[in-house]
Scaffold this motif. Sequence first.
Motif, PDB file in Angstrom:
ATOM      1  N   ARG A 299      -9.607  11.047   0.966  1.00 36.23           N
ATOM      2  CA  ARG A 299     -10.645  11.576   0.083  1.00 36.23           C
ATOM      3  C   ARG A 299     -10.548  13.098  -0.089  1.00 36.23           C
ATOM      4  O   ARG A 299     -10.883  13.636  -1.155  1.00 36.23           O
ATOM      5  N   SER A 300     -10.048  13.808   0.931  1.00 37.50           N
ATOM      6  CA  SER A 300     -10.004  15.270   0.864  1.00 37.50           C
ATOM      7  C   SER A 300      -9.029  15.785  -0.197  1.00 37.50           C
ATOM      8  O   SER A 300      -9.149  16.932  -0.645  1.00 37.50           O
TER       9      SER A 300
ATOM     10  N   LEU B  72      -6.164   2.620  -7.735  1.00 34.57           N
ATOM     11  CA  LEU B  72      -6.379   3.810  -6.919  1.00 34.57           C
ATOM     12  C   LEU B  72      -7.614   3.629  -6.057  1.00 34.57           C
ATOM     13  O   LEU B  72      -8.653   3.175  -6.552  1.00 34.57           O
ATOM     14  N   ALA B  73      -7.506   3.998  -4.782  1.00 39.66           N
ATOM     15  CA  ALA B  73      -8.663   3.930  -3.883  1.00 39.66           C
ATOM     16  C   ALA B  73      -8.572   5.073  -2.888  1.00 39.66           C
ATOM     17  O   ALA B  73      -7.482   5.597  -2.613  1.00 39.66           O
ATOM     18  N   THR B  74      -9.716   5.480  -2.352  1.00 38.54           N
ATOM     19  CA  THR B  74      -9.758   6.585  -1.383  1.00 38.54           C
ATOM     20  C   THR B  74     -10.141   6.061  -0.006  1.00 38.54           C
ATOM     21  O   THR B  74     -10.791   5.021   0.133  1.00 38.54           O
ATOM     22  N   PHE B  75      -9.716   6.800   1.028  1.00 43.61           N
ATOM     23  CA  PHE B  75     -10.091   6.458   2.397  1.00 43.61           C
ATOM     24  C   PHE B  75     -10.522   7.730   3.119  1.00 43.61           C
ATOM     25  O   PHE B  75     -10.242   8.853   2.655  1.00 43.61           O
ATOM     26  N   ASP B  76     -11.179   7.555   4.236  1.00 47.49           N
ATOM     27  CA  ASP B  76     -11.709   8.680   5.009  1.00 47.49           C
ATOM     28  C   ASP B  76     -10.994   8.775   6.353  1.00 47.49           C
ATOM     29  O   ASP B  76     -11.411   8.179   7.346  1.00 47.49           O
ATOM     30  N   GLY B  77      -9.909   9.516   6.379  1.00 47.38           N
ATOM     31  CA  GLY B  77      -9.186   9.718   7.618  1.00 47.38           C
ATOM     32  C   GLY B  77      -8.125   8.655   7.866  1.00 47.38           C
ATOM     33  O   GLY B  77      -8.099   7.585   7.258  1.00 47.38           O
ATOM     34  N   GLU B  78      -7.228   8.979   8.801  1.00 49.15           N
ATOM     35  CA  GLU B  78      -6.061   8.165   9.076  1.00 49.15           C
ATOM     36  C   GLU B  78      -6.408   6.725   9.452  1.00 49.15           C
ATOM     37  O   GLU B  78      -5.808   5.772   8.948  1.00 49.15           O
TER      38      GLU B  78
ATOM     39  N   ALA C  44       0.846  -1.192   0.000  1.00 46.55           N
ATOM     40  CA  ALA C  44       0.000   0.000   0.000  1.00 46.55           C
ATOM     41  C   ALA C  44       0.883   1.245   0.000  1.00 46.55           C
ATOM     42  O   ALA C  44       1.896   1.308   0.699  1.00 46.55           O
ATOM     43  N   PHE C  45       0.483   2.225  -0.794  1.00 49.07           N
ATOM     44  CA  PHE C  45       1.134   3.539  -0.835  1.00 49.07           C
ATOM     45  C   PHE C  45       0.106   4.520  -0.289  1.00 49.07           C
ATOM     46  O   PHE C  45      -0.878   4.842  -0.946  1.00 49.07           O
ATOM     47  N   LEU C  46       0.324   4.978   0.956  1.00 51.47           N
ATOM     48  CA  LEU C  46      -0.682   5.732   1.700  1.00 51.47           C
ATOM     49  C   LEU C  46      -0.375   7.228   1.658  1.00 51.47           C
ATOM     50  O   LEU C  46       0.719   7.652   2.051  1.00 51.47           O
ATOM     51  N   VAL C  47      -1.326   8.034   1.188  1.00 55.70           N
ATOM     52  CA  VAL C  47      -1.152   9.488   1.113  1.00 55.70           C
ATOM     53  C   VAL C  47      -2.162  10.129   2.061  1.00 55.70           C
ATOM     54  O   VAL C  47      -3.379  10.074   1.829  1.00 55.70           O
ATOM     55  N   LEU C  48      -1.661  10.760   3.142  1.00 57.16           N
ATOM     56  CA  LEU C  48      -2.535  11.310   4.173  1.00 57.16           C
ATOM     57  C   LEU C  48      -3.055  12.691   3.795  1.00 57.16           C
ATOM     58  O   LEU C  48      -2.587  13.324   2.840  1.00 57.16           O
ATOM     59  N   ASP C  49      -4.001  13.182   4.577  1.00 55.51           N
ATOM     60  CA  ASP C  49      -4.758  14.386   4.205  1.00 55.51           C
ATOM     61  C   ASP C  49      -3.958  15.678   4.255  1.00 55.51           C
ATOM     62  O   ASP C  49      -4.382  16.707   3.720  1.00 55.51           O
TER      63      ASP C  49
END
Length: 488
Positions: free
Chosen positions: A300-301, A392-398, A259-264
Motif C-alpha cells: 500500500r505504501s 490490481l490489489a494492495t497489501f499491508d506489509g510483507e 501472484a506478482f508481489l511488489v514489496l515496500d
Amino acid sequence: MSYFTELGHQFIDGEWRAGSGSWDIIDFNPYNNEKLAAITVATVKEVDAAYEAAARAQTAWAETDPYERRRIFESAVRVIEENTAEFAEIITDELGGNRAKSVIELTSAIEHLRQAMVTTVPDESVSSPSPEPGRYNQVFRRPIGVVTVISPYNFPLATAMMSVAPALAMGNAVVLKPNQNSPVSGGGLVAKVLEDAGLPAGVLNVLVTDIAEIGDALIEHPVPKVISFSGSEEVGRHVAEIAARNLKRAVLQLSNNAAFLVLDDVRGERLDYAVRAAVSSRFVFQGQVCMAANRILVDRSIADEFTEKFVAAVRRLKVGDPRDPETHIGPLINSLHVEAMQNTVKQALAEGATALVHGASYGNFVEPTVLTGLPEDSPILRQEIFGPVALLATFDGEEDGIRMANDTPYGLTAAVHTPDLERGARVARRIGAGMVHVNSTTNLQDVTVMFGGDGRSGLGRLNGRHAIDLFSTEQWVSIRTDMPEVPL
C-alpha cells in the motif's frame, strides 16, 4: 499458406495422411478468420495405427547408437534455425501472437532440442555393493517405451518439444496430439522438423483429433506407458483419473493464478522496472499463458505510484495485426475466449471492482483491461484468467502480501520484487508455487531446471533430470559369481 496445406494432416508411421473421420477440424487465423487448413479428424482406427507404428519403431530406435540420436537433434536445431522466418509466420498466423512471441517460442523449442542432445547419451549403469559376498549389483536405465504427449494451443511447439524431445532422446517413441486450435504449430510442424532431421518413420506420430471422436482411446490405449498433458485443470483431472486407472505415469501442467508481489522497498528505477515486468507478466500473448501473472499485488505504501505507472504502460500497448512489428496485443484464439473475458470483467464490475482501464471487445480482440478494488472473497481472485485482464490489489506489509499471494488453490509460478535479495529469496520460499522468480517476470523457463507446479496446477515435473526420471525406468541386475545355498 503452402505450409498449412503441407502440414495439415495426420502423420502416422512416416506418412502424411488424412484421417478417416466424417468431419473436419477447421484451422482458422484468429486475426482475420481466414481458413488455414481443414483436417479430417483421426478416429480410433488412426489411434491404433499410430500406437502400432510407435511400438514397432521404438525397439529399433532404442537400440540406435546414442550419438546417432544426438545427430538427429542437432539436425533438428538446424532445421528450425534455417526456417525461422517461415516457421514464425506459421505460429503467428495460427495463434495470433505477435512475431516476438513466435520467435520466443522457436527459441524455446531449439533449447529443448539442445538439452535433448545431452540426454541421448545415457549415464553409465550404477554399481551398488551387496551385503552378500559373491554377488554384485548394477542398475540400468531403460526407455519407458511409448509416450503420449497432449499439448496446448498457447505455446504449442515449445510445450510439445518440452516432452517430445527428451522422450525421443531416451529411446522412446511418441504419439503427439496437438490442441485443435493449433494442429500445425503444435503437431505438423513438430513432425516436419524431426522428419527433415532424419527421425526414422514411426518413432513420432501426430494425431489431429477430438475427444468427441475418439473418447478416451488415446489415453486408455494399452501401448503408452506415460501421458504428458498440458491444458486446463478440468481436462487434466480426467486424464489423471484415466491414467491412474490404467496404471500409467502422468505428468500434468495445468491452470495457474500467479501472484506478482511488489514489496515496500521497491522505489525509483526499481519501481519502473517492476512495472515493466508486471506488464510483461500479464499481457504477453494476450495473457493466454499458464505462467501469466493474474494478480498484481503491491504494498500500500507504493501502490499509488505503481498503479499510475502501470496503467499508463498498459494504455501504451498497441492492439492490432500480429504481423505488424509494432503490435503488442493480438487477437484471442477464438470467440469463446473473448466471451469468457467479457463475462469475467462484467462479473468483477458487478462485485464492485473499478476499471482503471476498460478495453473494448470486437471480433476476436479484447483490449487490455485493468481492474482494482475487488473484494477479497471474490472468486475471480482465485481463478485463472486466460486473457488480457489484470487484477490490481494492495497489501499491508510483507506478511499480508505473502498471505494474499497464497490465497489461491493454484501454484505454478509467482514473482517477488525487492532490492533486498535475501528478503526476496525468503519471501519466495514462503510462496506455495513450484516456481518463484525474484526481480523478474512470472513467465520464465530454463530447460536445465525443473518445470512444474503445486496444488491444482498439476502433478510432476519436466526438464532436466526430472524428464529423465519421467520418460525412463530403472532395472536392477544382480549377478552371482558363485553357487551359494538357497532357502529351499
